[in-house]
Enzyme design. Structure first.
Site, mmCIF file in Angstrom:
data_model
loop_
_atom_site.group_PDB
_atom_site.id
_atom_site.type_symbol
_atom_site.label_atom_id
_atom_site.label_comp_id
_atom_site.label_asym_id
_atom_site.label_seq_id
_atom_site.Cartn_x
_atom_site.Cartn_y
_atom_site.Cartn_z
ATOM 1 N N LYS A 230 0.844 -1.197 0.000
ATOM 2 C CA LYS A 230 0.000 0.000 0.000
ATOM 3 C C LYS A 230 0.881 1.250 0.000
ATOM 4 O O LYS A 230 1.685 1.459 0.904
ATOM 5 C CB LYS A 230 -0.903 -0.002 1.230
ATOM 6 C CG LYS A 230 -1.700 1.288 1.444
ATOM 7 C CD LYS A 230 -2.415 1.277 2.794
ATOM 8 C CE LYS A 230 -2.957 2.656 3.149
ATOM 9 N NZ LYS A 230 -3.562 2.692 4.497
ATOM 10 N N ASP A 235 -2.354 10.648 3.806
ATOM 11 C CA ASP A 235 -3.780 10.361 3.937
ATOM 12 C C ASP A 235 -4.455 11.433 4.782
ATOM 13 O O ASP A 235 -4.355 11.431 6.001
ATOM 14 C CB ASP A 235 -3.974 8.985 4.573
ATOM 15 C CG ASP A 235 -5.450 8.619 4.707
ATOM 16 O OD1 ASP A 235 -6.279 9.255 4.021
ATOM 17 O OD2 ASP A 235 -5.760 7.699 5.486
ATOM 18 N N LYS A 242 -9.676 13.387 8.461
ATOM 19 C CA LYS A 242 -9.142 13.007 9.766
ATOM 20 C C LYS A 242 -8.992 14.252 10.638
ATOM 21 O O LYS A 242 -8.751 15.349 10.127
ATOM 22 C CB LYS A 242 -7.748 12.380 9.610
ATOM 23 C CG LYS A 242 -7.684 11.031 8.937
ATOM 24 C CD LYS A 242 -6.227 10.565 8.869
ATOM 25 C CE LYS A 242 -6.086 9.245 8.133
ATOM 26 N NZ LYS A 242 -6.605 8.121 8.931
ATOM 27 N N ASP A 253 1.800 6.360 5.837
ATOM 28 C CA ASP A 253 0.762 5.513 5.268
ATOM 29 C C ASP A 253 1.218 4.806 3.990
ATOM 30 O O ASP A 253 0.464 4.027 3.425
ATOM 31 C CB ASP A 253 -0.522 6.316 5.008
ATOM 32 C CG ASP A 253 -1.774 5.480 5.203
ATOM 33 O OD1 ASP A 253 -1.677 4.424 5.854
ATOM 34 O OD2 ASP A 253 -2.839 5.877 4.710
ATOM 35 N N ASP A 312 -11.983 7.521 4.201
ATOM 36 C CA ASP A 312 -10.748 7.269 4.948
ATOM 37 C C ASP A 312 -10.382 5.794 4.960
ATOM 38 O O ASP A 312 -9.372 5.410 5.531
ATOM 39 C CB ASP A 312 -10.885 7.789 6.383
ATOM 40 C CG ASP A 312 -9.548 7.962 7.080
ATOM 41 O OD1 ASP A 312 -8.515 8.001 6.373
ATOM 42 O OD2 ASP A 312 -9.527 8.055 8.322
ATOM 43 N N GLU A 314 -9.380 4.179 2.337
ATOM 44 C CA GLU A 314 -8.918 4.227 0.939
ATOM 45 C C GLU A 314 -7.844 3.210 0.616
ATOM 46 O O GLU A 314 -7.683 2.806 -0.539
ATOM 47 C CB GLU A 314 -8.418 5.639 0.610
ATOM 48 C CG GLU A 314 -6.974 5.943 0.992
ATOM 49 C CD GLU A 314 -6.705 5.849 2.484
ATOM 50 O OE1 GLU A 314 -5.584 5.436 2.846
ATOM 51 O OE2 GLU A 314 -7.594 6.170 3.296
ATOM 52 N N ARG A 316 -7.564 0.054 1.247
ATOM 53 C CA ARG A 316 -8.093 -1.206 0.721
ATOM 54 C C ARG A 316 -8.580 -1.057 -0.719
ATOM 55 O O ARG A 316 -8.630 -2.041 -1.465
ATOM 56 C CB ARG A 316 -9.210 -1.716 1.633
ATOM 57 C CG ARG A 316 -10.442 -0.841 1.692
ATOM 58 C CD ARG A 316 -11.322 -1.133 2.899
ATOM 59 N NE ARG A 316 -10.679 -0.691 4.130
ATOM 60 C CZ ARG A 316 -11.204 -0.872 5.338
ATOM 61 N NH1 ARG A 316 -12.381 -1.477 5.471
ATOM 62 N NH2 ARG A 316 -10.571 -0.445 6.419
#
Length: 465
Positions: A230, A235, A242, A253, A312, A314, A316
């Site tokens: 990933k 993010d 967030k 991230d 949030d 995202e 996956r």
């Protein structure tokens, strides 16, 4: 990157300071055998033979001294037994008074990691070199240390300097060192073939356009494996933004991508007999007028429609398209790394990657591999009974379950929908970060689960040593 290549050298009887190892069980006998001035100095340094204790011992001459280091068990050195010594001893050359460093050589190296890209002055001490008679182990240990350092460097770098193009450059740099081939699809070209990667990253500035980075290496006739990471370079949470406290560490991230690239580097450096396919879906989950919205329906590469319950969730989404692409090549194994859920951290804390597997034997092999290299993971269930939490009234599935229950499990179940049913698969939901320092493991970006997966691959492909 910190260069570890000169910190572990062959012992050719060159001058070096001696390091004695003492554990708590043997401390009383050891201290009783020391001369009076040594006992006094050891007492002043509060050395009791506990793990990570370090003390200086006087020699016969004014400039003559040696070291005593506390270890958990003197006859079984773990990866971090010598790390405190490597952090605190003066610059110089050292050797163990008895035996070889073995696994502890890795901690000796990683303890000397420095992230100084943004420092004007690096006031750290000079190099501490460890001599070893186990010459065959030097190169593999240095390779492991360099892979750990690569993860740390990539994760520690702020998002402004580690966006999708920078992540692509990092992949290309590693590829160039081993003659691997890199191909990238970016920007609006993703919209047809990789619509979920495109949707997540399209709101970012154009210079941070989303992309799918693919690296290929090895004999086409060798067993094919796919490594997916990933690569969300920052993010914000998207429109489901967030809070500032949750956004502070989101430079990390892309930690899954960092692990995947470091694993690819280890595979190629060791020349494992595999056909490697590395996939890094890289994007910034930003906010703009064209950002994807809660309630939107995305079409995936696999053809499944996905309702957005939360922007949030995202990671996956980008992994779904990348896992689909990996499965199209029919690999015999897929491994993905992702900083995917806060729920995994609540369940197992920062040190243990949550491990999910669709194959019990594979999961058992991972447990063994992690134990061998002091890199544990903790298996959580792919509990199909929770699949209903991802149901959508208007699409094939939702990207986020309601209610907050079993968040790490439902995220893994989402990913499972994009993995071929007959392909063994490991998913590591890793933190990629150390909130507080431990010997050999400074605060900041960290490789967690990397060495365990590499040892698993060494066992599977015949080169575990």
């Amino acid at each position: 990157m910190t260069d570890f290549s000169d910190l572990l050298k062959a012992d050719n009887q060159q001058p070096a300071r001696s390091i004695q190892l003492v554990d708590a069980r043997g401390y009383d006998a050891w201290i009783a055998a020391q001369p009076a001035r040594a006992r006094a100095l050891v007492s002043a340094q509060k050395f009791r033979g506990q793990p990570h204790d370090v003390a200086i011992l006087p020699g016969e001459r004014d400039d003559d001294w040696s070291v005593v280091a506390g270890v958990a068990h003197g006859d079984a050195l773990g990866s971090w037994c010598l790390a405190r010594a490597a952090e605190t001893l003066p610059e110089g050359v050292y050797r163990l008074a008895q035996g070889s460093a073995g696994a502890a050589a890795l901690g000796w190296l990683t303890a000397q990691y420095r992230f100084d890209r943004y420092r004007r002055d690096d006031a750290s001490a000079g190099a501490r070199v460890l001599l070893t008679s186990d010459v065959a182990r030097i190169a593999p240990t240095v390779q492991l240390g360099q892979a750990v350092a690569l993860v740390r460097d990539l994760v520690n770098t702020p998002a402004a300097d580690m966006g999708p193009p920078d992540l692509e450059a990092a992949v290309e740099k590693v590829a160039a060192a081993f003659g691997a081939h890199v191909a990238t699809i970016s920007g609006d070209a993703l919209e047809q073939g990789y619509p979920m990667i495109h949707a997540v990253g399209k709101a970012a500035d154009k210079r941070f356009a989303p992309r799918l980075i693919e690296l290929r290496w090895g004999d086409p006739a060798a067993p094919r494996i796919a490594i997916v990471g990933k690569g969300i370079c920052f993010d914000s949470g998207g429109l489901d933004i967030k809070p500032s406290s949750g956004m502070r560490l989101m430079k990390k991230d892309m930690g899954g991508a960092a692990h995947a690239l470091a694993l690819a580097q280890l595979i190629m450096a060791a020349r494992l007999p595999v056909r490697l396919h590395l996939l890094v879906p890289a994007a910034e989950n930003a906010i703009a007028g064209n950002a994807f919205r809660p309630g939107d329906i995305l079409r995936s590469r696999k053809g499944l429609s996905v309702e957005i319950g939360n922007t949030d969730a995202e990671g996956r989404l980008v992994l779904g398209d990348a896992l689909t692409r990996a499965g199209e090549e029919k690999p015999e194994l897929i491994v993905d790394f992702a900083t995917l859920t806060g729920a995994a951290r609540v369940a197992v804390g920062p040190d243990l990657p949550a491990l999910f597997a669709n194959d019990d034997a594979l999961a058992a092999d991972m447990a063994v591999a992690g134990g061998e290299v002091d890199d544990p993971t903790w298996r959580l269930p792919l509990w199909d009974g929770y699949a209903d939490m991802l149901k959508s009234d208007i699409a094939d599935l939702n990207n986020a379950g309601e209610g907050g229950f079993a968040g790490a499990i439902t995220a893994a179940l989402f990913l499972k929908r994009f993995v071929p049913d007959d392909t063994p698969w490991l998913h590591l939901d890793t933190f990629a970060w150390r909130p507080s320092a431990k010997p050999g493991r400074p605060k900041g970006g960290e490789a967690l689960g990397l060495r365990a997966v590499f040892r698993l691959l060494q066992h599977r492909y015949g080169r575990a040593g």
